[in-house]
Design an enzyme around this catalytic site. Structure first.
Site, PDB file in Angstrom:
ATOM      1  N   HIS A  60      17.067 -10.758 -45.584  1.00  0.00           N
ATOM      2  CA  HIS A  60      15.945 -11.516 -45.021  1.00  0.00           C
ATOM      3  C   HIS A  60      14.816 -11.675 -46.037  1.00  0.00           C
ATOM      4  CE1 HIS A  60      12.980 -12.951 -42.240  1.00  0.00           C
ATOM      5  NE2 HIS A  60      12.303 -11.807 -42.172  1.00  0.00           N
ATOM      6  N   GLU A 173      12.190  -4.706 -35.322  1.00  0.00           N
ATOM      7  CA  GLU A 173      10.834  -5.112 -34.954  1.00  0.00           C
ATOM      8  C   GLU A 173      10.784  -5.596 -33.506  1.00  0.00           C
ATOM      9  OE1 GLU A 173       9.530  -6.627 -39.431  1.00  0.00           O
ATOM     10  OE2 GLU A 173      10.681  -7.980 -38.126  1.00  0.00           O
TER      11      GLU A 173
END
Length: 209
Positions: A60, A173
């Site tokens: 990412h 997250e």
């Protein structure tokens, strides 16, 4: 919930939920109805992979980082420690040294934020990059947090993502931890098996040990 029960700490994927600025919003609809097909309803979704509760693969934020399918699923299953950091606006090595993290392998941070799926927070706790080396020294390899990112929304170089990745720490997250008491838990937070992906929504649950 009494000891022994699983607690869902997932932010649900819901039409109209807030998305990271510029990301593809989540949308679910029936692509085919039972009336149309004569037998079944078939749903379809369009979404950024970083909506709701989600895992970041190192790819990412690092072109050379591992993609989702290259990560060991056992990273996301096992003993986890929840700590209350609601009193901190910033969090790094010096603040974490006040907590007993010995033996922890997965760390979940309960912050002061109210995680409302329909409101993207204007600001949230800032994790200093020195959290990466410190957690690495402690043997922690998964960090979960109840806000949309381990870096600020306006950050382009993502220093805390990189500091965590450089120390072998994977990231989850947007957990829902407001009603979770500090302590030791079993965690299951499996990402989907998406080949070559930079991240994935997860269904995260914990059970008190």
């Amino acid at each position: 919930m009494e000891k022994g029960g699983w607690i869902d700490i997932t932010q649900p994927l819901t039409n109209g939920m807030a998305n990271w600025p510029g990301d593809t919003p989540f949308n679910f609809e029936l692509g085919v109805t039972k009336e149309q097909s004569g037998s079944v309803n078939i749903g379809e979704i369009r979404t950024s992979l970083h909506m709701g509760t989600h895992a970041d693969a190192p790819f990412h934020f690092d072109e050379a980082g591992k993609k989702l399918h290259e990560l060991d699923v056992e990273i996301y299953i096992g003993r986890a420690k929840v700590i209350d950091v609601t009193m901190h606006a910033y969090l790094g090595r010096s603040e974490l040294e006040a907590y007993d993290l010995d033996g922890a392998e997965r760390l979940l941070l309960k912050t002061s934020e109210t995680n409302n799926p329909f409101v993207f927070p204007q600001s949230f706790i800032e994790l200093r990059p020195d959290i990466g080396p410190y957690l690495g020294e402690k043997g922690i390899f998964l960090l979960g947090i109840d806000v949309p990112s381990v870096d600020r929304t306006d950050s382009k170089d993502l220093p805390t993502h990189h500091a965590l990745g450089d120390n072998g720490i994977c990231i989850v997250e947007n957990l829902m931890l407001a009603d979770t008491e500090p302590g030791d838990y079993e965690l299951i937070a499996l990402p989907l098996a998406i080949q070559d992906a930079d991240g994935s929504p997860v269904r995260a649950v914990i059970r008190k040990i």
